[in-house]
Design a protein around this motif. Structure first.
Motif, PDB file in Angstrom:
ATOM      1  N   MET A  19       0.830  -1.185   0.000  1.00 14.39           N
ATOM      2  CA  MET A  19       0.000   0.000   0.000  1.00 14.39           C
ATOM      3  C   MET A  19       0.878   1.253   0.000  1.00 14.39           C
ATOM      4  N   CYS A  20       0.294   2.411   0.226  1.00 10.07           N
ATOM      5  CA  CYS A  20       1.001   3.674   0.095  1.00 10.07           C
ATOM      6  C   CYS A  20       0.561   4.625   1.207  1.00 10.07           C
ATOM      7  N   ARG A  21       1.196   5.790   1.242  1.00 11.80           N
ATOM      8  CA  ARG A  21       0.804   6.895   2.115  1.00 11.80           C
ATOM      9  C   ARG A  21       0.767   8.155   1.267  1.00 11.80           C
ATOM     10  N   TRP A  22      -0.179   9.059   1.588  1.00 10.32           N
ATOM     11  CA  TRP A  22      -0.235  10.295   0.807  1.00 10.32           C
ATOM     12  C   TRP A  22      -0.761  11.446   1.647  1.00 10.32           C
ATOM     13  N   MET A  23      -0.602  12.649   1.136  1.00 13.70           N
ATOM     14  CA  MET A  23      -1.149  13.838   1.775  1.00 13.70           C
ATOM     15  C   MET A  23      -1.508  14.869   0.728  1.00 13.70           C
ATOM     16  N   ALA A  24      -2.553  15.651   1.011  1.00 12.87           N
ATOM     17  CA  ALA A  24      -2.978  16.763   0.165  1.00 12.87           C
ATOM     18  C   ALA A  24      -3.026  18.018   1.024  1.00 12.87           C
ATOM     19  N   TYR A  25      -2.465  19.100   0.512  1.00 10.52           N
ATOM     20  CA  TYR A  25      -2.436  20.384   1.229  1.00 10.52           C
ATOM     21  C   TYR A  25      -3.145  21.434   0.394  1.00 10.52           C
ATOM     22  N   SER A  26      -3.998  22.230   1.057  1.00 12.18           N
ATOM     23  CA  SER A  26      -4.671  23.350   0.398  1.00 12.18           C
ATOM     24  C   SER A  26      -4.748  24.500   1.395  1.00 12.18           C
ATOM     25  N   GLY A  27      -4.288  25.684   0.975  1.00  9.47           N
ATOM     26  CA  GLY A  27      -4.362  26.826   1.879  1.00  9.47           C
ATOM     27  C   GLY A  27      -3.316  27.872   1.590  1.00  9.47           C
ATOM     28  N   THR A  28      -2.783  28.469   2.641  1.00 10.95           N
ATOM     29  CA  THR A  28      -1.759  29.503   2.517  1.00 10.95           C
ATOM     30  C   THR A  28      -0.530  28.938   1.808  1.00 10.95           C
ATOM     31  N   PRO A  29      -0.026  29.613   0.772  1.00 16.32           N
ATOM     32  CA  PRO A  29       1.192  29.113   0.122  1.00 16.32           C
ATOM     33  C   PRO A  29       2.342  28.977   1.124  1.00 16.32           C
ATOM     34  N   VAL A  30       2.978  27.822   1.118  1.00 18.18           N
ATOM     35  CA  VAL A  30       4.093  27.547   2.016  1.00 18.18           C
ATOM     36  C   VAL A  30       5.182  26.820   1.239  1.00 18.18           C
ATOM     37  N   LEU A  31       6.383  26.819   1.796  1.00 16.30           N
ATOM     38  CA  LEU A  31       7.413  25.945   1.263  1.00 16.30           C
ATOM     39  C   LEU A  31       6.978  24.495   1.444  1.00 16.30           C
ATOM     40  N   ARG A  71      -0.226  30.715  13.468  1.00 14.00           N
ATOM     41  CA  ARG A  71      -0.394  32.145  13.238  1.00 14.00           C
ATOM     42  C   ARG A  71      -0.094  32.532  11.791  1.00 14.00           C
ATOM     43  N   ASP A  72       0.622  31.677  11.089  1.00 14.49           N
ATOM     44  CA  ASP A  72       1.102  32.029   9.747  1.00 14.49           C
ATOM     45  C   ASP A  72       0.211  31.519   8.632  1.00 14.49           C
ATOM     46  N   ILE A  73      -0.848  30.784   8.969  1.00 13.67           N
ATOM     47  CA  ILE A  73      -1.680  30.189   7.925  1.00 13.67           C
ATOM     48  C   ILE A  73      -3.103  30.706   8.041  1.00 13.67           C
ATOM     49  N   SER A  74      -3.804  30.685   6.915  1.00 16.46           N
ATOM     50  CA  SER A  74      -5.162  31.208   6.871  1.00 16.46           C
ATOM     51  C   SER A  74      -6.161  30.212   7.445  1.00 16.46           C
ATOM     52  N   ASP A  75      -7.361  30.729   7.737  1.00 14.09           N
ATOM     53  CA  ASP A  75      -8.424  29.852   8.226  1.00 14.09           C
ATOM     54  C   ASP A  75      -8.835  28.814   7.189  1.00 14.09           C
ATOM     55  N   GLU A  76      -8.507  29.050   5.911  1.00 17.59           N
ATOM     56  CA  GLU A  76      -8.885  28.123   4.833  1.00 17.59           C
ATOM     57  C   GLU A  76      -7.923  26.942   4.698  1.00 17.59           C
ATOM     58  N   GLY A  86       0.250  26.785  -2.739  1.00 13.90           N
ATOM     59  CA  GLY A  86      -0.939  26.786  -1.915  1.00 13.90           C
ATOM     60  C   GLY A  86      -1.814  25.565  -2.126  1.00 13.90           C
ATOM     61  N   LEU A  87      -1.423  24.684  -3.056  1.00 15.85           N
ATOM     62  CA  LEU A  87      -2.146  23.434  -3.268  1.00 15.85           C
ATOM     63  C   LEU A  87      -1.171  22.418  -3.841  1.00 15.85           C
ATOM     64  N   PHE A  88      -0.927  21.364  -3.084  1.00 16.84           N
ATOM     65  CA  PHE A  88      -0.020  20.335  -3.593  1.00 16.84           C
ATOM     66  C   PHE A  88      -0.383  18.971  -3.036  1.00 16.84           C
ATOM     67  N   PHE A  89       0.012  17.950  -3.807  1.00 14.74           N
ATOM     68  CA  PHE A  89      -0.148  16.548  -3.450  1.00 14.74           C
ATOM     69  C   PHE A  89       1.240  15.947  -3.236  1.00 14.74           C
ATOM     70  N   ALA A  90       1.323  14.965  -2.349  1.00 15.94           N
ATOM     71  CA  ALA A  90       2.558  14.200  -2.170  1.00 15.94           C
ATOM     72  C   ALA A  90       2.191  12.755  -1.875  1.00 15.94           C
ATOM     73  N   HIS A  91       2.993  11.830  -2.390  1.00 21.86           N
ATOM     74  CA  HIS A  91       2.657  10.405  -2.320  1.00 21.86           C
ATOM     75  C   HIS A  91       3.934   9.599  -2.194  1.00 21.86           C
ATOM     76  N   ILE A  92       3.919   8.599  -1.314  1.00 27.95           N
ATOM     77  CA  ILE A  92       5.016   7.635  -1.216  1.00 27.95           C
ATOM     78  C   ILE A  92       4.431   6.253  -1.484  1.00 27.95           C
ATOM     79  N   ARG A  93       5.131   5.467  -2.273  1.00 32.02           N
ATOM     80  CA  ARG A  93       4.548   4.251  -2.832  1.00 32.02           C
ATOM     81  C   ARG A  93       5.109   2.990  -2.192  1.00 32.02           C
ATOM     82  N   ALA A  94       4.219   2.043  -1.929  1.00 37.16           N
ATOM     83  CA  ALA A  94       4.576   0.658  -1.629  1.00 37.16           C
ATOM     84  C   ALA A  94       3.877  -0.185  -2.684  1.00 37.16           C
TER      85      ALA A  94
END
Length: 283
Positions: free
Chosen positions: A1-13, A231-236, A82-90
């Motif tokens: 199986m795999c692990r993943w994450m999705a981020y949406s909001g304040t642009p960040v590194l 404090r550095d990120i938006s409510d969204e 401000g919107l990115f996906f990341a995935h690690i595969r098994a």
């Protein structure tokens, strides 16, 4: 199986989310707590959107393990999004190759998946012939995850993501049952068009892989007024993850079984999910 994450909001590194949390996705590539496998080292991928909303998302994928990839670290420490996906595969039976790494891209859309089609070798041909011939030549790899993406595109992903995923899931289950596969589908998946993110948790047996979403930021600020990063990120700002990225009390909520969520401007949504009884190709 795999692990993943999705981020949406304040642009960040990207590195702030991928590397810095105590149980970041990079840490999960070696020390998964909730996955079928502890180690997810059969490749990785990231896909991100720039401020140019008309542009297609950028994608970086490779077959090495995420925990020691210098290119991933370099990109993550220099790219804001401000919107990115990341995935690690098994891998679950298909080759470890770049074209099999997630996320998959078509135009403005990104797609990533954890789980499997049980009996995929028996069902692959039947499922492949259901893909719109105009899309079929764009399939690059050999995974069930990518084929799921192109089936969803065939069934109207651009116009109706929840409906398209329901039609895709329904087709897989009917095809699996025709091949005497009792529980054909296991999936947590995410899809985005660059504006909204849809995340699904479903399995034919009703025992889906783990999936969590982050608590609303204003609620977290009230719970943890001394947490500087809030404090550095938006409510969204919102994350959807296979596993919580840390142990901050109240920060993570399990996505209900057989449901999907929508991250969007304004109010986010959680709805019940069921495979559709019929799969109609969208012209």
């Amino acid at each position: 199986m795999c692990r993943w994450m999705a981020y949406s909001g304040t642009p960040v590194l990207l590195s702030r989310v991928l590397f810095e949390p105590a149980h970041s996705l990079i840490d999960q590539s070696l020390h998964s707590r909730l996955g079928v496998e502890t180690t997810n080292g059969d490749g990785f991928g990231i896909g991100w959107y720039t401020q140019d909303r008309a542009a297609t998302p950028a994608v970086l994928r490779d077959v090495g393990p995420a925990w020691n990839d210098r290119n991933l670290r370099e990109v993550a420490h220099h790219v804001h999004s401000g919107l990115f996906f990341a995935h690690i595969r098994a891998a679950t039976g298909t080759a470890v190759q770049q074209s099999n790494c997630h996320p998959f891209r078509s135009g403005r859309r990104l797609w990533m998946h954890n789980g499997m089609i049980n009996g995929f070798r028996l069902m692959r041909r039947d499922l492949a012939v259901a893909v719109d011939p105009a899309l079929y030549s764009d399939i690059e790899g050999s995974t069930d995850s990518e084929l799921m993406f192109f089936l969803a595109l065939t069934f109207g992903l651009a116009e109706d993501p929840p409906g398209a995923v329901a039609r895709m899931a329904g087709l897989i289950e009917r095809t699996g049952h025709a091949h005497d596969v009792p529980h054909p589908l296991q999936m947590t998946l995410a899809v985005t068009d660059g504006e909204r993110v849809w995340a699904f948790r479903y399995s034919s047996e009703g025992r889906s892989r783990s999936l969590y979403f982050s608590t609303e930021v204003d609620t977290l600020r009230a719970l943890h007024p001394d947490a500087e990063f809030l404090r550095d990120i938006s409510d969204e700002t919102r994350l959807v993850v296979s596993e919580p990225l840390g142990d901050l009390p109240g920060a993570w909520n399990e996505v209900p079984e057989n449901s999907y969520g929508v991250i969007q401007p304004g109010h986010d949504l959680i709805r019940d999910f069921r495979p559709a009884p019929e799969a109609t190709r969208i012209p």
